[in-house]
Design an enzyme around this catalytic site. Structure first.
Site, mmCIF file in Angstrom:
data_model
loop_
_atom_site.group_PDB
_atom_site.id
_atom_site.type_symbol
_atom_site.label_atom_id
_atom_site.label_comp_id
_atom_site.label_asym_id
_atom_site.label_seq_id
_atom_site.Cartn_x
_atom_site.Cartn_y
_atom_site.Cartn_z
ATOM 1 N N ASP A 210 0.899 -1.382 0.186
ATOM 2 C CA ASP A 210 -0.155 -0.249 -0.074
ATOM 3 C C ASP A 210 0.908 1.190 0.084
ATOM 4 O OD1 ASP A 210 -2.590 1.498 0.423
ATOM 5 O OD2 ASP A 210 -2.119 1.628 2.467
ATOM 6 N N SER A 235 -7.038 5.825 -0.356
ATOM 7 C CA SER A 235 -6.729 4.123 -0.748
ATOM 8 C C SER A 235 -8.298 3.722 -0.333
ATOM 9 C CB SER A 235 -6.415 3.123 0.121
ATOM 10 O OG SER A 235 -4.774 3.048 0.088
ATOM 11 N N GLN A 285 -4.770 -2.025 -6.842
ATOM 12 C CA GLN A 285 -5.761 -0.706 -6.024
ATOM 13 C C GLN A 285 -6.420 0.008 -6.468
ATOM 14 O OE1 GLN A 285 -3.132 2.358 -2.851
ATOM 15 N NE2 GLN A 285 -4.106 0.087 -1.856
#
Length: 294
Positions: A210, A235, A285
């Site tokens: 991430d 995110s 993502q």
């Protein structure tokens, strides 16, 4: 191991407070909310603690629902959705202050033989020829929106040796580039003894996944990100597939690209390779990425 990696390992060693309920704490973050990679990794630890060790995770799908409070513990509740002969499914909800902040579904599989193929690994220079974060970040200190950002970045990422192949977004502000980026990474220390477990290696790579995935979105528009102050974002969802065994304390290449951005959102895709060219994980993502007005 350095102190930061030891601290991260402690945070991934969740406290079990009931059979399928766990509690975790947070690491310092560069923004005033819990780092998304941390909550994803902790949720996967919680799920994995309810699955036999011979069934490693092969995929996860997650949604970030609310910003996490780094000053409060996070409670992870695991639902045992299915235990099959080959596959096991778990659902995890992370809760703070009585509200869900994160939701994860993970699938685990007993190892079996099958057909195999993979995309070839793209070219990347040897990681040892690239500058460390401590060598690179001070070069861009004058571009950050406030003093101390470089140091905060170093502290937040100190558990990981992460090296950019090319200049990061905050190093090329105002210069749109091909929406691709690469980083090499490994833990800042070897994992051995009782902690050398396949699940832990997978959770550590989930943590790192991430950190930089949406960089390629910023590169396409010549934006530097939150550190420069020319975008705000977070995110939204995160998905990973784990294809082959790997070690988080060996060098891994994270090859990333952005196929599209629209509607205040940007999409990032990543592939993670071992140094000898094995494709070990795929990542997708989507995140909120907005240009501040005024």
């Amino acid at each position: 191991m350095n102190d930061a990696l030891l601290a991260l390992l402690e945070q991934l060693d969740l406290e079990r407070i009931e059979q399928d309920i766990f509690r975790g704490t947070s690491r310092p973050s560069v923004v005033p909310r819990v780092f998304g990679g941390q909550v994803a990794a902790q949720a996967l630890v919680a799920a994995g603690r309810t699955v036999p060790e011979d069934r490693p995770p092969h995929s996860l799908h997650a949604y970030f629902l609310r910003p996490g409070d780094p000053g409060a513990p996070i409670v992870y509740t695991v639902d045992r959705i299915r235990d099959g002969r080959s596959f096991t499914t778990r659902r995890v909800v992370a809760v703070q202050h009585g509200q869900p902040i994160f939701h994860l579904s993970a699938s685990f599989q007993v190892y079996e033989e099958g057909m195999e193929h993979q995309e070839p690994m793209p070219y990347a220079p040897d990681p040892l020829t690239l500058p460390t974060a401590a060598e690179m970040l001070p070069r861009y200190a004058d571009r950050f929106r406030e003093p101390g950002v470089a140091q905060r970045l170093l502290e937040a990422r100190a558990a990981v040796d992460l090296r950019y192949v090319d200049a990061p977004p905050f190093g090329s502000v105002g210069e749109p580039r091909d929406p691709r980026s690469q980083v090499w990474f490994r833990t800042n220390g070897k994992l051995d003894g009782a902690i050398d477990q396949p699940l832990l290696h997978i959770c550590l790579v989930t943590y790192v996944s991430d950190m930089t995935l949406l960089d390629s979105v910023l590169l396409a528009h010549g934006r530097g990100g939150w550190a420069v102050g020319d975008v705000v974002g977070a995110s939204l969802d995160h998905a990973m597939w784990f294809h082959r065994p790997f070690r988080a304390d060996d060098w891994l290449l994270y090859d990333q690209e952005s196929p599209t951005a629209q509607g205040g959102r940007g999409l990032g895709k990543g592939r993670i390779f071992t140094a000898d060219g094995q494709l070990v994980a795929s990542v997708i993502q989507e995140g909120v990425i907005r240009v501040p007005r005024g």
